[in-house]
Write a protein that holds these residues in place. Structure first.
Motif, mmCIF file in Angstrom:
data_model
loop_
_atom_site.group_PDB
_atom_site.id
_atom_site.type_symbol
_atom_site.label_atom_id
_atom_site.label_comp_id
_atom_site.label_asym_id
_atom_site.label_seq_id
_atom_site.Cartn_x
_atom_site.Cartn_y
_atom_site.Cartn_z
ATOM 1 N N TYR A 52 -9.741 11.800 10.772
ATOM 2 C CA TYR A 52 -11.064 12.640 10.864
ATOM 3 C C TYR A 52 -12.133 11.247 10.412
ATOM 4 C CZ TYR A 52 -14.521 15.570 8.599
ATOM 5 O OH TYR A 52 -15.720 16.175 8.450
ATOM 6 N N LEU A 53 -11.852 10.860 9.162
ATOM 7 C CA LEU A 53 -12.767 9.910 8.536
ATOM 8 C C LEU A 53 -12.873 8.531 9.749
ATOM 9 C CD1 LEU A 53 -11.475 9.661 4.810
ATOM 10 C CD2 LEU A 53 -13.667 10.531 5.510
ATOM 11 N N LYS A 54 -11.891 8.178 10.159
ATOM 12 C CA LYS A 54 -12.189 6.928 11.232
ATOM 13 C C LYS A 54 -13.264 7.525 12.214
ATOM 14 C CE LYS A 54 -9.175 3.451 10.487
ATOM 15 N NZ LYS A 54 -7.653 3.878 10.019
ATOM 16 N N LYS B 36 -6.733 13.318 7.897
ATOM 17 C CA LYS B 36 -8.057 13.010 7.215
ATOM 18 C C LYS B 36 -8.319 11.762 7.480
ATOM 19 C CE LYS B 36 -8.441 16.388 3.452
ATOM 20 N NZ LYS B 36 -8.271 16.582 1.942
ATOM 21 N N VAL B 37 -7.501 10.714 7.289
ATOM 22 C CA VAL B 37 -7.597 9.544 7.668
ATOM 23 C C VAL B 37 -8.328 9.485 8.952
ATOM 24 C CG1 VAL B 37 -6.516 7.256 8.379
ATOM 25 C CG2 VAL B 37 -6.064 8.138 6.199
ATOM 26 N N VAL C 153 0.991 16.745 1.153
ATOM 27 C CA VAL C 153 -0.246 15.852 0.967
ATOM 28 C C VAL C 153 -0.262 14.558 2.066
ATOM 29 C CG1 VAL C 153 -1.157 14.093 -0.492
ATOM 30 C CG2 VAL C 153 0.016 16.067 -1.215
ATOM 31 N N LEU C 154 0.840 13.935 2.352
ATOM 32 C CA LEU C 154 1.122 12.848 3.213
ATOM 33 C C LEU C 154 0.370 13.430 4.612
ATOM 34 C CD1 LEU C 154 3.898 10.787 1.938
ATOM 35 C CD2 LEU C 154 1.676 10.235 1.874
ATOM 36 N N LYS D 77 -15.313 9.970 12.224
ATOM 37 C CA LYS D 77 -16.704 10.255 11.538
ATOM 38 C C LYS D 77 -17.396 8.799 11.534
ATOM 39 C CE LYS D 77 -18.071 12.980 7.602
ATOM 40 N NZ LYS D 77 -17.844 13.303 6.162
ATOM 41 N N ASP D 78 -16.603 7.861 10.921
ATOM 42 C CA ASP D 78 -17.335 6.444 10.664
ATOM 43 C C ASP D 78 -17.683 6.002 12.052
ATOM 44 O OD1 ASP D 78 -16.994 6.562 8.018
ATOM 45 O OD2 ASP D 78 -15.515 5.157 7.671
ATOM 46 N N VAL E 133 -1.407 16.048 5.391
ATOM 47 C CA VAL E 133 -2.924 16.061 5.723
ATOM 48 C C VAL E 133 -3.588 14.858 5.133
ATOM 49 C CG1 VAL E 133 -4.670 17.294 4.138
ATOM 50 C CG2 VAL E 133 -2.461 18.459 4.278
ATOM 51 N N ALA E 134 -3.192 13.902 4.499
ATOM 52 C CA ALA E 134 -3.923 12.583 4.514
ATOM 53 C C ALA E 134 -4.291 12.095 5.849
ATOM 54 C CB ALA E 134 -3.104 11.792 3.428
ATOM 55 N N GLU E 135 -2.923 12.142 6.442
ATOM 56 C CA GLU E 135 -2.769 11.434 7.903
ATOM 57 C C GLU E 135 -4.105 12.046 8.681
ATOM 58 O OE1 GLU E 135 1.001 10.840 9.376
ATOM 59 O OE2 GLU E 135 0.400 10.321 11.350
ATOM 60 N N LEU F 237 0.762 -1.075 0.025
ATOM 61 C CA LEU F 237 -0.001 0.071 -0.054
ATOM 62 C C LEU F 237 0.929 1.183 -0.069
ATOM 63 C CD1 LEU F 237 -2.785 -1.147 2.521
ATOM 64 C CD2 LEU F 237 -2.872 -0.665 0.001
#
Lengths: 107, 107
Positions: free
Chosen positions: A97-99, A94-95, A87-88, A101-102, A90-92, A70
């Motif tokens: 944040y998404l986790k 967001k991950v 990018v990485l 949120k879920d 910010v991605a971290e 991956l």
DNA sequence: TTCATTTTGGACAAAATATGTCCAAACTTA
DNA sequence: TAAGTTTGGACATATTTTGTCCAAAATGAA
């Protein structure tokens, strides 16, 4: 396992230290010789199932190989982008944040 | 710009604070209304060109929006993976490795 | 060098995925 | 209610990925 290697390089050296040919390994994994050769050269992708088979066949940690795969995909995706590191980062965020949120939406 | 938002959420709020409709914006961007709506809901992807147009239209930093977009793609890709954080850490090392490799090969 | 084996790259159809476009139902709000 | 707005789905087309095969190139043992 050396993470500085690409996924393909990792698979290739797993094979080579055992002195096996592409044919040996590909037949055990039930895939085309040429496909395995391309995977070792990062010219084709591997499915999750195949990664599992590879880790079992070579008797290496599946989680680690999966991470290797991956991270490779992500790295290649960002290779030509100027702001890869940002990018990485910010991605971290967001991950996470998404986790969250879920898990909030789950109950 | 709030990076905790997804790319779609970002575009949507850029539009909403200006009290514009999907039609207003989509016609200026020269894309279908429905496509823009889906982009705002992260159901469709945006091309690089479109990201440039969006940033110009809303007068926001293109680099920032681009980072927002790419980080989103990475985050969604890893959303269902168990080891997302580890993957990102390894990916960062690989990006650096690849960059160095390229700059070495260049001269 | 020759011969068998191995690796590599390309071609190709089929499968999967993404994109552009349109439409109608659902939703807002004046 | 009526106009305007948003949303979701359908659909053909375009693009990408995958599985498979083949032949040329590389390797290496006799």
């Amino acid at each position: 396992m050396n993470n500085k290697k690409t996924f393909g390089e990792t698979v290739k050296s797993l094979r080579e230290v055992r002195r096996l040919t592409l044919k040996d390994v590909s037949s055990k994994l039930d895939i085309d010789i040429s496909t395995l050769g391309k995977i070792e050269k990062n010219q084709r992708s591997a499915s999750k199932e195949l990664i599992a088979k590879i880790s079992q066949f070579f008797n290496v940690d599946e989680k680690q190989l999966h991470i290797d795969f991956l991270s490779d995909k992500v790295a290649y995706q960002l290779e030509d982008e100027r702001y890869a590191t940002e990018v990485l980062r910010v991605a971290e965020a967001k991950v996470k944040y998404l986790k969250q949120k879920d898990s909030n939406e789950a109950h």
